[in-house]
Design an enzyme around this catalytic site. Structure first.
Site, short mmCIF file in Angstrom:
data_model
loop_
_atom_site.label_atom_id
_atom_site.label_comp_id
_atom_site.label_asym_id
_atom_site.label_seq_id
_atom_site.Cartn_x
_atom_site.Cartn_y
_atom_site.Cartn_z
N ILE A 8 -20.37 39.26 20.70
CA ILE A 8 -19.91 38.11 20.30
C ILE A 8 -19.00 37.37 21.21
O ILE A 8 -18.91 36.38 21.45
CB ILE A 8 -19.14 38.13 18.87
CG1 ILE A 8 -19.48 36.88 18.33
CG2 ILE A 8 -18.25 38.73 18.76
CD1 ILE A 8 -18.90 36.82 16.83
N ASN A 21 -7.93 42.41 10.36
CA ASN A 21 -7.29 43.45 9.06
C ASN A 21 -6.13 41.88 9.26
O ASN A 21 -6.01 40.99 9.70
CB ASN A 21 -6.83 43.94 9.17
CG ASN A 21 -6.23 44.57 10.16
OD1 ASN A 21 -4.81 43.29 10.20
ND2 ASN A 21 -6.66 45.12 11.07
N VAL A 30 -15.29 45.12 15.33
CA VAL A 30 -15.12 43.46 16.53
C VAL A 30 -13.94 43.02 16.89
O VAL A 30 -14.05 42.56 17.51
CB VAL A 30 -16.10 42.79 15.48
CG1 VAL A 30 -15.53 42.52 14.68
CG2 VAL A 30 -16.71 41.28 16.48
N ASP A 31 -12.99 43.03 16.00
CA ASP A 31 -11.79 43.08 16.36
C ASP A 31 -11.02 43.86 17.32
O ASP A 31 -10.36 42.78 18.01
CB ASP A 31 -11.17 43.59 15.04
CG ASP A 31 -9.87 43.26 15.15
OD1 ASP A 31 -8.50 43.50 13.57
OD2 ASP A 31 -9.44 41.85 14.85
N SER A 114 -17.38 42.40 6.98
CA SER A 114 -17.33 43.02 6.34
C SER A 114 -17.93 44.09 5.55
O SER A 114 -17.60 45.03 5.00
CB SER A 114 -17.20 42.55 4.66
OG SER A 114 -15.59 41.41 4.24
N THR A 115 -19.50 43.65 6.67
CA THR A 115 -20.39 45.22 6.46
C THR A 115 -20.60 45.83 7.74
O THR A 115 -20.64 46.59 7.53
CB THR A 115 -22.21 44.19 7.04
OG1 THR A 115 -21.58 44.03 8.87
CG2 THR A 115 -21.86 42.78 6.19
N GLY A 116 -18.69 46.50 8.50
CA GLY A 116 -18.76 47.72 9.04
C GLY A 116 -17.55 48.21 7.93
O GLY A 116 -17.89 48.88 6.81
N1 APR Z 1 -20.34 41.64 18.75
C1 APR Z 1 -20.43 41.11 17.06
N2 APR Z 1 -20.36 42.43 16.45
C2 APR Z 1 -19.78 43.31 16.10
C3 APR Z 1 -19.25 43.69 17.31
C4 APR Z 1 -19.75 42.36 18.33
N3 APR Z 1 -18.72 42.99 19.83
N4 APR Z 1 -19.25 45.15 17.17
C5 APR Z 1 -19.32 44.59 15.77
N5 APR Z 1 -19.84 44.37 15.40
C6 APR Z 1 -20.89 43.97 13.85
C7 APR Z 1 -20.37 45.13 12.79
O1 APR Z 1 -21.66 46.15 13.44
C8 APR Z 1 -20.81 44.74 11.87
O2 APR Z 1 -21.88 44.60 11.78
O3 APR Z 1 -19.39 43.29 13.22
C9 APR Z 1 -19.72 43.62 12.23
C10 APR Z 1 -18.43 43.58 11.58
O4 APR Z 1 -18.08 45.17 11.45
P1 APR Z 1 -16.20 45.60 11.98
O5 APR Z 1 -16.04 45.01 13.44
O6 APR Z 1 -16.65 46.81 11.19
O7 APR Z 1 -15.47 44.71 10.59
P2 APR Z 1 -15.09 44.96 9.02
O8 APR Z 1 -16.39 45.81 8.39
O9 APR Z 1 -15.34 43.91 8.82
O10 APR Z 1 -13.70 45.34 9.08
C11 APR Z 1 -12.78 45.21 9.34
O11 APR Z 1 -12.25 46.85 10.14
O12 APR Z 1 -11.97 46.59 12.88
C12 APR Z 1 -11.33 45.88 11.69
O13 APR Z 1 -8.80 45.10 11.69
C13 APR Z 1 -10.23 45.39 11.69
O14 APR Z 1 -9.53 46.97 9.82
C14 APR Z 1 -10.67 45.32 9.57
C15 APR Z 1 -12.10 45.96 9.70
#
Ligand code: APR
Length: 164
Positions: A8, A21, A30-31, A114-116
């Site tokens: 992304i 978060n 992704v954050d 939220s799926t990660g």
């Molecule tokens: N581009 C697109 N999608 C991505 C990227 C990227 N560069 N990196 C990771 N993802 C995807 C993951 O594979 C997953 O499918 O983003 C989706 C969301 O996963 P997370 O980033 O783990 O986010 P989430 O599950 O919402 O958890 C949020 O994780 O990073 C921390 O600070 C954040 O505490 C918060 C939590």
């Protein structure tokens, strides 16, 4: 509304959505990728926002990203599905789209919120994402991209989109 496979942080859209978060001060997933690509000015602006509630969304500049803006939203942590997770996840998509419209943006890309790390089952999350965005687009034209980070997620999103 379409789903693609990619990173992304590379997309040239008006806004990319960050799965943040509640502190808005960065994290992993992704954050972490968005903050790394945007550079340190992003967290400096985020500090001024004083956090974000689950289901809410806030907007900042995109800095070194190709995207002009970052819309930060905080998804629900999956807790078995009995703690309003579906409602809160839908709110992340809706509030992000409302912010995009308020800022006259024309294109927006979402990760699979939220799926990660937050553990939300991908199939349920994709169904909520596609139906919430689909309903919104019935009243407002916006280019929406679901940016999937794995082929598995892409297949799930494409199956949901095929039902629309
Ligand atoms: N581009 C697109 N999608 C991505 C990227 C990227 N560069 N990196 C990771 N993802 C995807 C993951 O594979 C997953 O499918 O983003 C989706 C969301 O996963 P997370 O980033 O783990 O986010 P989430 O599950 O919402 O958890 C949020 O994780 O990073 C921390 O600070 C954040 O505490 C918060 C939590």
């Amino acid at each position: 509304m379409k789903a693609i496979l990619g990173d992304i942080t590379t997309l040239s859209v008006d806004a990319i959505v960050n799965a943040a978060n509640s502190s808005l001060l960065g994290g992993g997933g992704v954050d972490g990728a968005i903050h790394r690509a945007a550079g340190p000015d992003l967290v400096h602006e985020c500090r001024l926002l004083h956090g974000c509630k689950t289901g809410e969304a806030k907007i900042t500049g995109g800095y070194r990203l190709r995207a002009k803006f970052v819309i930060h939203t905080v998804g629900p942590v999956w807790n078995g599905g009995h703690k309003r997770e579906a409602e809160l996840l839908a709110s992340c998509y809706r509030r992000s789209l409302e912010l995009a419209v308020e800022h006259s943006l024309e294109s927006i890309a979402f990760p699979a919120i939220s799926t990660g790390i937050y553990g939300y089952p991908v199939a349920e999350a994709a169904s909520i994402a596609v139906s919430t965005v689909g309903d919104f687009l019935k009243v407002r034209p916006l280019e929406v991209i679901f940016c999937c980070f794995s082929g598995k997620d892409l297949a799930v999103y494409q199956a949901e989109l095929a039902k629309e």
